[in-house]
Design a protein around this motif. Structure first.
Motif, PDB file in Angstrom:
ATOM      1  N   ILE A 155     -29.864  35.123  15.319  1.00 59.99           N
ATOM      2  CA  ILE A 155     -30.092  34.650  13.940  1.00 59.99           C
ATOM      3  C   ILE A 155     -29.382  33.319  13.730  1.00 59.99           C
ATOM      4  CG2 ILE A 155     -29.595  35.137  11.513  1.00 59.99           C
ATOM      5  CD1 ILE A 155     -29.910  38.145  12.239  1.00 59.99           C
ATOM      6  N   GLN A 156     -28.138  33.222  14.203  1.00 61.62           N
ATOM      7  CA  GLN A 156     -27.389  31.969  14.050  1.00 61.62           C
ATOM      8  C   GLN A 156     -28.060  30.822  14.801  1.00 61.62           C
ATOM      9  OE1 GLN A 156     -23.605  33.283  15.526  1.00 61.62           O
ATOM     10  NE2 GLN A 156     -22.837  33.841  13.488  1.00 61.62           N
ATOM     11  N   THR A 157     -28.625  31.115  15.962  1.00 61.80           N
ATOM     12  CA  THR A 157     -29.319  30.084  16.737  1.00 61.80           C
ATOM     13  C   THR A 157     -30.539  29.577  15.984  1.00 61.80           C
ATOM     14  OG1 THR A 157     -28.576  31.107  18.794  1.00 61.80           O
ATOM     15  CG2 THR A 157     -30.438  29.585  18.942  1.00 61.80           C
ATOM     16  N   PHE A 158     -31.346  30.497  15.438  1.00 66.61           N
ATOM     17  CA  PHE A 158     -32.511  30.079  14.664  1.00 66.61           C
ATOM     18  C   PHE A 158     -32.095  29.283  13.435  1.00 66.61           C
ATOM     19  CE2 PHE A 158     -35.118  33.637  16.629  1.00 66.61           C
ATOM     20  CZ  PHE A 158     -35.951  32.782  17.318  1.00 66.61           C
ATOM     21  N   GLN A 159     -31.011  29.689  12.811  1.00 62.02           N
ATOM     22  CA  GLN A 159     -30.524  28.984  11.622  1.00 62.02           C
ATOM     23  C   GLN A 159     -30.138  27.548  11.977  1.00 62.02           C
ATOM     24  OE1 GLN A 159     -26.846  30.536  10.149  1.00 62.02           O
ATOM     25  NE2 GLN A 159     -26.911  29.365   8.257  1.00 62.02           N
ATOM     26  N   GLN A 164     -31.392  21.635  12.144  1.00 64.26           N
ATOM     27  CA  GLN A 164     -31.539  20.419  12.926  1.00 64.26           C
ATOM     28  C   GLN A 164     -32.962  19.868  12.859  1.00 64.26           C
ATOM     29  OE1 GLN A 164     -30.287  21.630  16.811  1.00 64.26           O
ATOM     30  NE2 GLN A 164     -28.101  21.439  16.354  1.00 64.26           N
ATOM     31  N   ALA A 165     -33.954  20.742  12.788  1.00 70.69           N
ATOM     32  CA  ALA A 165     -35.350  20.305  12.781  1.00 70.69           C
ATOM     33  C   ALA A 165     -35.815  19.876  11.396  1.00 70.69           C
ATOM     34  CB  ALA A 165     -36.246  21.428  13.301  1.00 70.69           C
ATOM     35  N   VAL A 174     -39.220  25.273   8.753  1.00 65.56           N
ATOM     36  CA  VAL A 174     -39.562  26.418   7.899  1.00 65.56           C
ATOM     37  C   VAL A 174     -39.848  27.642   8.760  1.00 65.56           C
ATOM     38  CG1 VAL A 174     -41.296  27.316   6.295  1.00 65.56           C
ATOM     39  CG2 VAL A 174     -40.372  25.032   5.967  1.00 65.56           C
ATOM     40  N   ASN A 175     -40.579  27.454   9.859  1.00 68.46           N
ATOM     41  CA  ASN A 175     -40.895  28.591  10.737  1.00 68.46           C
ATOM     42  C   ASN A 175     -39.631  29.165  11.371  1.00 68.46           C
ATOM     43  OD1 ASN A 175     -43.658  28.576  10.271  1.00 68.46           O
ATOM     44  ND2 ASN A 175     -44.049  27.108  11.912  1.00 68.46           N
ATOM     45  N   LEU A 176     -38.723  28.314  11.802  1.00 69.76           N
ATOM     46  CA  LEU A 176     -37.467  28.795  12.382  1.00 69.76           C
ATOM     47  C   LEU A 176     -36.621  29.526  11.344  1.00 69.76           C
ATOM     48  CD1 LEU A 176     -36.571  25.696  14.575  1.00 69.76           C
ATOM     49  CD2 LEU A 176     -37.188  27.963  15.408  1.00 69.76           C
ATOM     50  N   ALA A 177     -36.589  29.020  10.121  1.00 71.00           N
ATOM     51  CA  ALA A 177     -35.822  29.678   9.064  1.00 71.00           C
ATOM     52  C   ALA A 177     -36.434  31.037   8.723  1.00 71.00           C
ATOM     53  CB  ALA A 177     -35.766  28.784   7.831  1.00 71.00           C
TER      54      ALA A 177
END
Length: 192
Positions: A155-159, A164-165, A174-177
């Motif tokens: 979760i922290q990695t996706f955040q 960054q993106a 938005v997709n990563l969040a």
């Protein structure tokens, strides 16, 4: 029975008489490097001019050598010459350099959004990241097993990737969040 023995004999002879058995193997060739060629470098000696003719009179007067010469074993210390600093010259300041203005940044390739789309994507991104931060805040004080700890790291990695993106690609951010948000909701459901 006789045929079976004959067949076995023929098969044995056929296998025993293969061409591989009688073939000569080539001898292993060892690489021997050729001898190193010796280089001779001819250095041309510069031609020197002939020495000048000096005429020395046959009857030279005797040299006057004083009797009180210091011994050659300990020469007297020579005085240290004083170093005179060079005169200070007034130098003109270097000419001012003109810094050319920076060229405008190159246009970025990317998707063009309307103002409404941009607001919607930013709102969705902020909501997902806020929910993720809240879940991660509640998980900070709890004891988690290894599976739950790995899920928190994911979760922290996706955040981080979403943050960054954000500047380069808003849709990807938005997709990563959203992925981080879904994993955070799943984590909350797994807790007792």
């Amino acid at each position: 029975m006789f045929r079976l023995r004959l067949l076995a004999l023929i098969l044995g002879l056929a296998l025993g008489a293969t061409a591989c058995r009688f073939q000569k193997r080539p001898a292993i060739r060892v690489f021997v490097p050729p001898p190193a060629a010796r280089r001779t470098v001819a250095i041309a000696q510069p031609e020197l001019p002939a020495p000048p003719d000096i005429e020395i009179p046959a009857e030279a007067p005797p040299l006057d050598i004083p009797a009180s010469l210091p011994s050659a074993a300990a020469p007297p210390p020579s005085p240290v010459p004083r170093r005179i600093p060079p005169p200070v010259r007034a130098t003109a300041p270097p000419p001012a350099t003109v810094v050319p203005p920076e060229p405008p940044p190159a246009p970025r390739l990317g998707q063009i959004f309307t103002a409404d789309q941009l607001r919607e994507y930013n709102r969705s991104l902020e909501e997902s990241l806020d929910r993720v931060k809240r879940v991660l805040g509640t998980m900070a004080g709890k004891h988690l097993n290894t599976e739950q700890t790995q899920l928190v790291r994911r979760i922290q990695t996706f955040q981080k990737q979403a943050e960054q993106a954000r500047e380069q690609d808003l849709v990807t951010a938005v997709n990563l969040a959203r992925r981080a948000d879904l994993l955070a909701q799943d984590l909350v459901k797994r807790l007792p």
